[in-house]
Design an enzyme around this catalytic site. Structure first.
Site, PDB file in Angstrom:
ATOM      1  N   ARG A 244       0.825  -1.223   0.000  1.00 53.94           N
ATOM      2  CA  ARG A 244       0.000   0.000   0.000  1.00 53.94           C
ATOM      3  C   ARG A 244       0.848   1.258   0.000  1.00 53.94           C
ATOM      4  O   ARG A 244       0.587   2.196  -0.757  1.00 53.94           O
ATOM      5  CB  ARG A 244      -0.944   0.035   1.204  1.00 53.94           C
ATOM      6  CG  ARG A 244      -2.184  -0.784   1.033  1.00 53.94           C
ATOM      7  CD  ARG A 244      -3.077  -0.663   2.234  1.00 53.94           C
ATOM      8  NE  ARG A 244      -2.320  -0.973   3.443  1.00 53.94           N
ATOM      9  CZ  ARG A 244      -2.661  -0.638   4.666  1.00 53.94           C
ATOM     10  NH1 ARG A 244      -3.750   0.060   4.883  1.00 53.94           N
ATOM     11  NH2 ARG A 244      -1.934  -0.987   5.695  1.00 53.94           N
TER      12      ARG A 244
ATOM     13  N   ASN B  74      -6.354  -2.104   1.911  1.00 54.15           N
ATOM     14  CA  ASN B  74      -6.384  -3.557   2.001  1.00 54.15           C
ATOM     15  C   ASN B  74      -7.835  -4.009   2.025  1.00 54.15           C
ATOM     16  O   ASN B  74      -8.704  -3.305   2.546  1.00 54.15           O
ATOM     17  CB  ASN B  74      -5.701  -4.044   3.283  1.00 54.15           C
ATOM     18  CG  ASN B  74      -4.198  -4.002   3.197  1.00 54.15           C
ATOM     19  OD1 ASN B  74      -3.614  -3.962   2.123  1.00 54.15           O
ATOM     20  ND2 ASN B  74      -3.544  -4.015   4.352  1.00 54.15           N
TER      21      ASN B  74
END
Length: 95
Positions: free
Chosen positions: A22, A40
């Protein structure tokens, strides 16, 4: 020449959580001048919604297929999304 802004929804599959995916994805998207977000998913995927010129979105997709060094990406799904404009690229909570 006018550049058309598109919005894409992308899902990265594989070993993409707990490996810095990320953060690296947000950095890459920001460096490409894209707006949107990354988060996520509870099913183990990473989801991205990104807006910008098609060639920059394509560059992000190519990067997502490799990801950061610790990632093991098995595939990246891409779909057109409803057009949206973003000021920046953010991280969102897991969904």
């Amino acid at each position: 020449m006018t550049t058309t802004t598109e919005t894409w929804q992308l899902f990265a599959h594989g070993r993409v959580q707990g490996v810095g995916y990320r953060a690296a994805c947000a950095d890459r998207a920001t460096s490409l001048g894209l707006g949107g977000w990354v988060r996520n998913r509870v099913d183990g995927r990473v989801e991205v919604l990104a807006s910008g010129p098609r060639e920059r979105l394509e560059a992000l997709r190519v990067w997502m297929e490799a990801g950061p060094p610790a990632a093991q990406v098995s595939k990246v799904e891409v779909a057109q999304a409803a057009p949206q404009l973003f000021d920046r690229f953010d991280w969102l909570p897991t969904a």
